[in-house]
Design a protein around this motif. Sequence first.
Motif, mmCIF file in Angstrom:
data_model
loop_
_atom_site.group_PDB
_atom_site.id
_atom_site.type_symbol
_atom_site.label_atom_id
_atom_site.label_comp_id
_atom_site.label_asym_id
_atom_site.label_seq_id
_atom_site.Cartn_x
_atom_site.Cartn_y
_atom_site.Cartn_z
ATOM 1 N N GLY A 186 0.809 -1.203 0.000
ATOM 2 C CA GLY A 186 0.000 0.000 0.000
ATOM 3 C C GLY A 186 0.849 1.263 0.000
ATOM 4 N N GLY A 187 1.942 1.262 0.763
ATOM 5 C CA GLY A 187 2.827 2.416 0.789
ATOM 6 C C GLY A 187 3.437 2.710 -0.570
ATOM 7 N N PHE A 188 3.738 1.648 -1.329
ATOM 8 C CA PHE A 188 4.273 1.850 -2.675
ATOM 9 C C PHE A 188 3.194 2.412 -3.599
ATOM 10 N N ILE A 189 1.968 1.896 -3.473
ATOM 11 C CA ILE A 189 0.865 2.376 -4.304
ATOM 12 C C ILE A 189 0.574 3.844 -4.013
ATOM 13 N N PHE A 190 0.557 4.217 -2.737
ATOM 14 C CA PHE A 190 0.308 5.621 -2.394
ATOM 15 C C PHE A 190 1.357 6.524 -3.043
ATOM 16 N N ALA A 191 2.629 6.107 -3.013
ATOM 17 C CA ALA A 191 3.688 6.895 -3.645
ATOM 18 C C ALA A 191 3.493 6.942 -5.162
ATOM 19 N N TRP A 192 3.051 5.846 -5.753
ATOM 20 C CA TRP A 192 2.799 5.801 -7.195
ATOM 21 C C TRP A 192 1.719 6.819 -7.570
ATOM 22 N N LEU A 193 0.646 6.851 -6.805
ATOM 23 C CA LEU A 193 -0.417 7.826 -7.049
ATOM 24 C C LEU A 193 0.116 9.253 -6.909
ATOM 25 N N ASP A 194 0.913 9.484 -5.884
ATOM 26 C CA ASP A 194 1.491 10.813 -5.684
ATOM 27 C C ASP A 194 2.369 11.213 -6.857
ATOM 28 N N HIS A 195 3.154 10.266 -7.356
ATOM 29 C CA HIS A 195 4.016 10.536 -8.500
ATOM 30 C C HIS A 195 3.191 10.896 -9.733
ATOM 31 N N LEU A 196 2.125 10.151 -9.982
ATOM 32 C CA LEU A 196 1.282 10.424 -11.144
ATOM 33 C C LEU A 196 0.648 11.804 -11.083
ATOM 34 N N ILE A 235 -5.820 -5.216 -2.894
ATOM 35 C CA ILE A 235 -4.879 -5.084 -4.007
ATOM 36 C C ILE A 235 -5.595 -4.586 -5.258
ATOM 37 N N GLY A 236 -6.758 -5.160 -5.536
ATOM 38 C CA GLY A 236 -7.509 -4.762 -6.723
ATOM 39 C C GLY A 236 -7.911 -3.292 -6.683
ATOM 40 N N THR A 237 -8.357 -2.823 -5.529
ATOM 41 C CA THR A 237 -8.747 -1.420 -5.392
ATOM 42 C C THR A 237 -7.552 -0.504 -5.602
ATOM 43 N N ALA A 238 -6.401 -0.874 -5.033
ATOM 44 C CA ALA A 238 -5.200 -0.059 -5.187
ATOM 45 C C ALA A 238 -4.781 0.040 -6.654
ATOM 46 N N LEU A 239 -4.786 -1.097 -7.358
ATOM 47 C CA LEU A 239 -4.390 -1.088 -8.769
ATOM 48 C C LEU A 239 -5.409 -0.355 -9.633
ATOM 49 N N LEU A 240 -6.692 -0.470 -9.291
ATOM 50 C CA LEU A 240 -7.720 0.263 -10.026
ATOM 51 C C LEU A 240 -7.538 1.764 -9.853
ATOM 52 N N ALA A 241 -7.164 2.197 -8.649
ATOM 53 C CA ALA A 241 -6.916 3.617 -8.409
ATOM 54 C C ALA A 241 -5.764 4.121 -9.266
ATOM 55 N N VAL A 242 -4.688 3.325 -9.356
ATOM 56 C CA VAL A 242 -3.554 3.709 -10.201
ATOM 57 C C VAL A 242 -3.986 3.810 -11.659
ATOM 58 N N ALA A 243 -4.745 2.821 -12.134
ATOM 59 C CA ALA A 243 -5.193 2.824 -13.524
ATOM 60 C C ALA A 243 -6.091 4.023 -13.816
#
Length: 257
Positions: A186-196, A235-243
């Motif tokens: 989750g911490g990696f996903i949050f950073a990914w969203l921030d980067h985007l 996991i699915g929700t996190a990846l959907l948010a990134v997409a």
Amino acid sequence: MQMTARDSIPTGMRLLLVLLGVGLGLNVRDISAALGAPIPALPMPYGGSLLDNALAVLVALLLATLLRPRGAGLLASLGLQGNGMRGPLWVLLASLPCWLGLALLGTPNTALTTLDATMLAVLFPLAEEVLFRGLGFVLLVKMIRGPWPLLALPQALLFGMVHWLGYGGFDGGGMALFIGAVIAFGGFIFAWLDHLDGNTLWCGLALHVSMNLAWNVFSLDDAVALGWQATSLRIGTALLAVAALAWHVQRRRNRAL
């Protein structure tokens, strides 16, 4: 051009200070108590945890003030500048499956109070985002040239480790390790969203708040919460948010051309 004390700090020392701040920022009161100077909790519900999180934000602000590159503002160095509401709104929309899934897997948490929700789903996630993603990722991106996934990894591992320790560390066995691994992801996903979203904290915070609130609004048995369905939902929700956010950012870029 006059060199300041901040400019004279070597890059390696800057990196070390950031990692120490991220890893220990939530433990200021524990460190102070170990040194013989205990800091009492605030005289209110959640007083200890609230003070721990406030001190963590203070650590992030102080280190960012000391370490931020020349010309970078303090708020921008921690990702606290504004970048519009559309990105966070897309992330919130992508988090709806988490709410629907938890509603099916669990039952409403009738014991949840407004104070509980405010602390557990808003204030504590905000403090964690400032410390881990603001200090531990956004500031690193501004300090060090390198691929963003590599720069996002240390704070994600520390994020998972802090929660692993919170669930007992080695004494917590497989459950603590599993929780730590999921939270590190989750911490990696949050950073990914921030980067985007232009290295700002608001999209990661939106997902963090929404998912924390959903997990507090609904109650799940431990077996269900740690089972494959709930884990897949996370996991699915996190990846959907990134997409969803990546699609929004790409569409915004195409319109700007």
